[in-house]
Write an enzyme that holds these catalytic residues in place. Structure first.
Site, short mmCIF file in Angstrom:
data_model
loop_
_atom_site.label_atom_id
_atom_site.label_comp_id
_atom_site.label_asym_id
_atom_site.label_seq_id
_atom_site.Cartn_x
_atom_site.Cartn_y
_atom_site.Cartn_z
N GLU A 1 36.91 -60.40 -6.95
CA GLU A 1 37.23 -61.81 -7.42
C GLU A 1 37.55 -62.81 -6.49
OE1 GLU A 1 39.67 -61.15 -10.71
OE2 GLU A 1 39.46 -63.41 -11.56
N ARG B 1 40.60 -41.90 -6.40
CA ARG B 1 40.34 -40.98 -7.47
C ARG B 1 39.06 -40.34 -7.65
NH1 ARG B 1 43.88 -45.47 -9.09
NH2 ARG B 1 41.78 -46.40 -9.30
P1 AMP Z 1 34.95 -51.98 -9.83
O1 AMP Z 1 35.40 -53.13 -10.48
O2 AMP Z 1 34.06 -51.15 -10.64
O3 AMP Z 1 34.25 -52.22 -8.37
O4 AMP Z 1 36.04 -50.97 -9.69
C1 AMP Z 1 36.74 -51.02 -8.56
C2 AMP Z 1 37.72 -49.79 -8.32
O5 AMP Z 1 38.84 -50.06 -8.95
C3 AMP Z 1 37.18 -48.48 -8.93
O6 AMP Z 1 37.23 -47.62 -7.80
C4 AMP Z 1 38.14 -48.20 -10.34
O7 AMP Z 1 38.53 -46.74 -10.25
C5 AMP Z 1 39.14 -48.95 -10.23
N1 AMP Z 1 39.55 -49.64 -11.51
C6 AMP Z 1 39.06 -51.00 -11.65
N2 AMP Z 1 39.63 -51.32 -13.12
C7 AMP Z 1 40.46 -50.28 -13.40
C8 AMP Z 1 41.09 -50.03 -14.52
N3 AMP Z 1 41.12 -50.94 -15.47
N4 AMP Z 1 41.90 -48.85 -14.63
C9 AMP Z 1 41.74 -47.82 -13.56
N5 AMP Z 1 41.00 -48.06 -12.45
C10 AMP Z 1 40.19 -49.30 -12.18
#
Ligand code: AMP
Length: 176
Positions: free
Chosen positions: A99, A62
Site C-alpha cells: 500500500e 507462518r
Molecule cells: P497479502 O496482502 O496477501 O500479500 O498478505 C501479506 C502477508 O500478510 C501474508 O503472508 C499474510 O500471511 C499476512 N496477512 C495479511 N493480512 C493478514 C491478516 N488480516 N491476518 C493475518 N495475516 C495477514
C-alpha cells in the site's frame, strides 16, 4: 462453512487493530494448541497436492509451519521464501508493491529445477501480493507455480484474482 472450516474458524484468534488500526489480524498459530485439528488440516492439504507437485515453498514466516509439514508428508523438498537479506547467497529476488512502498522476497535458486511444479503455501491470503510475487519468483527461477494453498482467505480483498493467472488450483480452508 463445512465442519472443518468451522472448527478452524473457532481455533483462529482474532486480534483487532493489529498490526495497524482497522486491520483484524487472524492469528493461525493458536491452531497449534490443538494437535488433532492440525492433523486433520494436514490431511486436507496433503490430499489437495498429492501427485500434483514436485516441491513445496513456504512464505516467511507462518507459511513455513504447515508448508514444511505438507512437504514432509508428501516426501517432497521444501524451499523457503524469505524477506530480503535473510537467506545466504546465491539468491534471486522479486519486488512487489505494498500500500505504501515496496517489499522484496528472495529464494535460493539452486533448489528450483527447470519445470519443477511448486505448491506455494502461506497462512493467510489477503491482497494476494505476496503469493503473486512468490509465483513470479518461482517462474523467474524456471519453476512452475502449480498450486496455492492457505489456511484462511480474506475474500473481500480479492487476492485470488491475482493468482488465477498462474493456476486455477487454489485452496483455502476457511474464507472470510
Ligand atoms: P497479502 O496482502 O496477501 O500479500 O498478505 C501479506 C502477508 O500478510 C501474508 O503472508 C499474510 O500471511 C499476512 N496477512 C495479511 N493480512 C493478514 C491478516 N488480516 N491476518 C493475518 N495475516 C495477514
Amino acid at each position: 462453512m463445512n465442519a472443518l472450516a468451522q472448527r478452524i474458524d473457532q481455533n483462529i484468534a482474532r486480534v483487532p487493530d493489529f498490526p495497524q488500526t482497522g486491520i483484524q489480524y487472524k492469528d493461525i498459530t493458536t491452531l497449534f494448541q490443538n494437535p488433532e485439528l492440525c492433523d486433520e488440516i494436514l490431511e486436507v492439504f496433503a490430499k489437495f497436492s498429492a501427485g500434483k507437485i514436485d516441491a513445496v515453498c513456504g512464505i516467511e514466516s507462518r507459511g513455513f509451519l504447515f508448508g514444511i509439514m505438507i512437504a514432509k508428508k508428501l516426501n517432497l523438498p521444501f524451499v523457503l521464501i524469505r524477506k530480503q537479506g535473510k537467506l545466504p547467497p546465491p539468491t534471486v529476488a522479486q519486488s512487489y508493491a505494498l500500500e505504501y512502498g515496496t517489499a522484496t522476497i528472495e529464494v535460493q535458486p539452486q533448489y528450483i529445477e527447470k519445470g519443477m511444479r511448486f505448491l506455494i503455501h502461506d497462512d493467510v491470503l489477503a491482497t494476494g501480493g505476496t503469493a503473486e510475487a512468490t509465483a513470479k519468483l518461482i517462474q523467474k527461477c524456471g519453476g512452475i507455480p502449480s498450486q496455492f494453498s492457505f489456511i484462511a482467505e480474506l475474500e473481500f480483498l480479492n487476492g485470488k484474482d491475482k493468482l488465477l493467472e498462474f493456476t486455477p488450483e487454489i485452496q483455502s480452508l476457511v474464507s472470510y
